[in-house]
Scaffold this motif. Structure first.
Motif, PDB file in Angstrom:
ATOM      1  N   PHE A  14       0.843  -1.195   0.000  1.00 44.06           N
ATOM      2  CA  PHE A  14       0.000   0.000   0.000  1.00 44.06           C
ATOM      3  C   PHE A  14       0.878   1.245   0.000  1.00 44.06           C
ATOM      4  O   PHE A  14       1.926   1.278   0.646  1.00 44.06           O
ATOM      5  CB  PHE A  14      -0.894   0.021   1.246  1.00 44.06           C
ATOM      6  CG  PHE A  14      -1.857  -1.130   1.332  1.00 44.06           C
ATOM      7  CD1 PHE A  14      -3.149  -1.016   0.871  1.00 44.06           C
ATOM      8  CD2 PHE A  14      -1.447  -2.340   1.882  1.00 44.06           C
ATOM      9  CE1 PHE A  14      -4.032  -2.085   0.948  1.00 44.06           C
ATOM     10  CE2 PHE A  14      -2.323  -3.414   1.972  1.00 44.06           C
ATOM     11  CZ  PHE A  14      -3.625  -3.284   1.501  1.00 44.06           C
ATOM     12  N   ASP A  15       0.435   2.271  -0.716  1.00 42.14           N
ATOM     13  CA  ASP A  15       1.199   3.517  -0.782  1.00 42.14           C
ATOM     14  C   ASP A  15       0.996   4.394   0.456  1.00 42.14           C
ATOM     15  O   ASP A  15       1.911   5.091   0.872  1.00 42.14           O
ATOM     16  CB  ASP A  15       0.787   4.330  -2.019  1.00 42.14           C
ATOM     17  CG  ASP A  15       1.259   3.689  -3.313  1.00 42.14           C
ATOM     18  OD1 ASP A  15       2.163   2.834  -3.249  1.00 42.14           O
ATOM     19  OD2 ASP A  15       0.722   4.037  -4.389  1.00 42.14           O
ATOM     20  N   LEU A  86      -9.286  -2.437   0.202  1.00 45.47           N
ATOM     21  CA  LEU A  86      -8.967  -2.673  -1.197  1.00 45.47           C
ATOM     22  C   LEU A  86     -10.216  -2.425  -2.036  1.00 45.47           C
ATOM     23  O   LEU A  86     -11.322  -2.814  -1.633  1.00 45.47           O
ATOM     24  CB  LEU A  86      -8.496  -4.116  -1.414  1.00 45.47           C
ATOM     25  CG  LEU A  86      -7.136  -4.487  -0.827  1.00 45.47           C
ATOM     26  CD1 LEU A  86      -6.919  -5.990  -0.906  1.00 45.47           C
ATOM     27  CD2 LEU A  86      -6.027  -3.750  -1.572  1.00 45.47           C
ATOM     28  N   PRO A  87     -10.074  -1.773  -3.189  1.00 45.03           N
ATOM     29  CA  PRO A  87     -11.240  -1.547  -4.050  1.00 45.03           C
ATOM     30  C   PRO A  87     -11.755  -2.859  -4.619  1.00 45.03           C
ATOM     31  O   PRO A  87     -10.981  -3.786  -4.864  1.00 45.03           O
ATOM     32  CB  PRO A  87     -10.689  -0.634  -5.152  1.00 45.03           C
ATOM     33  CG  PRO A  87      -9.225  -0.923  -5.184  1.00 45.03           C
ATOM     34  CD  PRO A  87      -8.841  -1.236  -3.772  1.00 45.03           C
ATOM     35  N   GLN A  88     -13.063  -2.932  -4.805  1.00 43.91           N
ATOM     36  CA  GLN A  88     -13.655  -4.150  -5.359  1.00 43.91           C
ATOM     37  C   GLN A  88     -13.309  -4.315  -6.824  1.00 43.91           C
ATOM     38  O   GLN A  88     -13.180  -5.436  -7.315  1.00 43.91           O
ATOM     39  CB  GLN A  88     -15.181  -4.113  -5.172  1.00 43.91           C
ATOM     40  CG  GLN A  88     -15.610  -4.178  -3.719  1.00 43.91           C
ATOM     41  CD  GLN A  88     -17.118  -4.197  -3.566  1.00 43.91           C
ATOM     42  OE1 GLN A  88     -17.859  -3.990  -4.523  1.00 43.91           O
ATOM     43  NE2 GLN A  88     -17.591  -4.462  -2.364  1.00 43.91           N
ATOM     44  N   SER A  96      -7.897   5.065  -6.366  1.00 45.09           N
ATOM     45  CA  SER A  96      -7.060   4.520  -5.308  1.00 45.09           C
ATOM     46  C   SER A  96      -6.835   3.019  -5.494  1.00 45.09           C
ATOM     47  O   SER A  96      -7.728   2.286  -5.912  1.00 45.09           O
ATOM     48  CB  SER A  96      -7.719   4.760  -3.945  1.00 45.09           C
ATOM     49  OG  SER A  96      -6.974   4.145  -2.913  1.00 45.09           O
ATOM     50  N   LYS A  97      -5.627   2.585  -5.178  1.00 43.62           N
ATOM     51  CA  LYS A  97      -5.309   1.154  -5.219  1.00 43.62           C
ATOM     52  C   LYS A  97      -5.510   0.508  -3.854  1.00 43.62           C
ATOM     53  O   LYS A  97      -5.160  -0.648  -3.658  1.00 43.62           O
ATOM     54  CB  LYS A  97      -3.853   0.972  -5.685  1.00 43.62           C
ATOM     55  CG  LYS A  97      -3.588   1.476  -7.108  1.00 43.62           C
ATOM     56  CD  LYS A  97      -2.197   1.127  -7.581  1.00 43.62           C
ATOM     57  CE  LYS A  97      -1.126   1.922  -6.882  1.00 43.62           C
ATOM     58  NZ  LYS A  97      -1.190   3.373  -7.212  1.00 43.62           N
ATOM     59  N   GLN A 224      -8.176   9.883  -3.362  1.00 38.02           N
ATOM     60  CA  GLN A 224      -9.125   9.209  -4.243  1.00 38.02           C
ATOM     61  C   GLN A 224      -9.797   8.004  -3.556  1.00 38.02           C
ATOM     62  O   GLN A 224      -9.940   6.931  -4.150  1.00 38.02           O
ATOM     63  CB  GLN A 224      -8.448   8.757  -5.538  1.00 38.02           C
ATOM     64  CG  GLN A 224      -8.206   9.871  -6.532  1.00 38.02           C
ATOM     65  CD  GLN A 224      -6.802  10.429  -6.415  1.00 38.02           C
ATOM     66  OE1 GLN A 224      -5.850   9.690  -6.249  1.00 38.02           O
ATOM     67  NE2 GLN A 224      -6.663  11.721  -6.531  1.00 38.02           N
ATOM     68  N   LEU A 225     -10.185   8.187  -2.329  1.00 41.06           N
ATOM     69  CA  LEU A 225     -10.904   7.138  -1.612  1.00 41.06           C
ATOM     70  C   LEU A 225     -12.402   7.312  -1.855  1.00 41.06           C
ATOM     71  O   LEU A 225     -12.943   8.397  -1.619  1.00 41.06           O
ATOM     72  CB  LEU A 225     -10.606   7.208  -0.111  1.00 41.06           C
ATOM     73  CG  LEU A 225      -9.143   7.034   0.293  1.00 41.06           C
ATOM     74  CD1 LEU A 225      -8.976   7.267   1.789  1.00 41.06           C
ATOM     75  CD2 LEU A 225      -8.641   5.648  -0.084  1.00 41.06           C
TER      76      LEU A 225
END
Length: 299
Positions: A14-15, A86-88, A96-97, A224-225
């Motif tokens: 994660f960043d 984590l994005p679906q 966002s990653k 970007q959440l």
């Protein structure tokens, strides 16, 4: 000795790590309430916690007792918990990653060891930038937009904050755990940013949903959440209405707020506060420029 309890460590890098602490850096419970909302809305997963035994004087930070549904009494200890989201859908350009989160209670003891525990896990999971959310009491009127201050150890992000008129505090003196964590993270090569919402000192109600909303909106848009802030915005609007009603019944307090307004407006005459949308736009531009430089890289 490890003070970390892991419950299924994520197999991804994660960043960003977003953190908030209850206690001194959380006026009006604004920062922790904002982070709790984000965790709930995103459906973040808890995966680790820090054992509180070595870090608290339990006569100062007292555990809480509670009764279970079957009538048994239990003890709830000060919690310091890590989450991940984590994005679906697979991340696309500009989205966002995923992100890590940490919510804790400012400890009484062994700040350097506590900070090392947080920083080491962040480093192990690939974190490049730690973002702290905080709130402080200030002589600001509730009738004006929420004041934000902040700083970053990353020069380009510091420039973005300054261009958005998010000033850096010149305070020197007793400090909180967030500064200790910042120092530890930067020594390990991570960047650090801190964003503070200023809470009207005469408002005792907690959470202060005005500040909660501003912090959550700013952080989620910068990183970007995909946080749905509708419920929190509604709570902020209701909070405003209740404060207006309460102050309207107190002539002395109403007069004091008017003096704060005059002083606040006068201080901003030569340097007006930017609109919230302008603040976010400046910081989003920074993030996009960093992505073009491959800052934060692919996970």
């Amino acid at each position: 000795m490890s003070y970390l309890n892991l419950h299924g460590k994520p197999d991804k890098k994660f960043d960003h790590l977003i953190i908030a602490f209850a206690g001194w850096p959380d006026a009006g419970e604004s920062a922790t309430s904002s982070l709790k909302y984000m965790l709930r809305d995103l459906g973040a997963t808890k995966f680790a916690d820090i054992d509180p035994e070595e870090f608290y004087d339990f006569t100062q930070e007292r555990p809480r007792s509670y009764r279970t549904r079957d009538g048994r009494r239990r003890v709830r200890w000060p919690s310091n918990e890590f989450y991940y989201w984590l994005p679906q859908q697979p991340a696309t350009s500009g989205s966002s990653k995923g992100a890590l989160f940490f919510m804790g209670v400012e400890p009484n003891l062994k700040w350097r060891t506590y900070s090392e525990t947080i920083a080491n896990l962040a480093l192990d999971l690939g974190v490049r930038t730690v973002v702290h959310m905080g709130a402080l009491l200030d002589a600001v009127p509730h009738t004006r937009q929420v004041k934000l201050t902040g700083s970053s150890t990353l020069p380009l992000l510091q420039e973005a904050l300054e261009s958005a008129n998010i000033g850096t505090s010149n305070y020197q003196g007793p400090t909180g755990i967030s500064t200790s964590v910042m120092e530890t993270c930067t020594k390990k090569g991570m960047s650090y940013a801190s964003l503070w919402g200023h809470t009207s000192h005469y408002l005792q109600a907690a959470p202060n949903y005005r500040v909660c909303y501003t912090l959550a909106d700013t952080i989620s848009r910068i990183l970007q959440l995909p946080v749905n802030l509708k419920e929190l915005r509604s709570a902020a609007d209701k909070f405003d209405q209740e404060v207006i009603q309460a102050i309207g019944k107190d002539d002395q307090l109403e007069s004091y707020v008017k003096k704060l307004e005059d002083r606040y407006d006068e201080s901003l005459a030569d340097s007006p506060m930017p609109e919230p949308a302008d603040v976010v736009r400046e910081l989003e531009q920074f993030l996009r420029s960093e992505q073009r430089r491959n800052f934060g890289g692919a996970s």
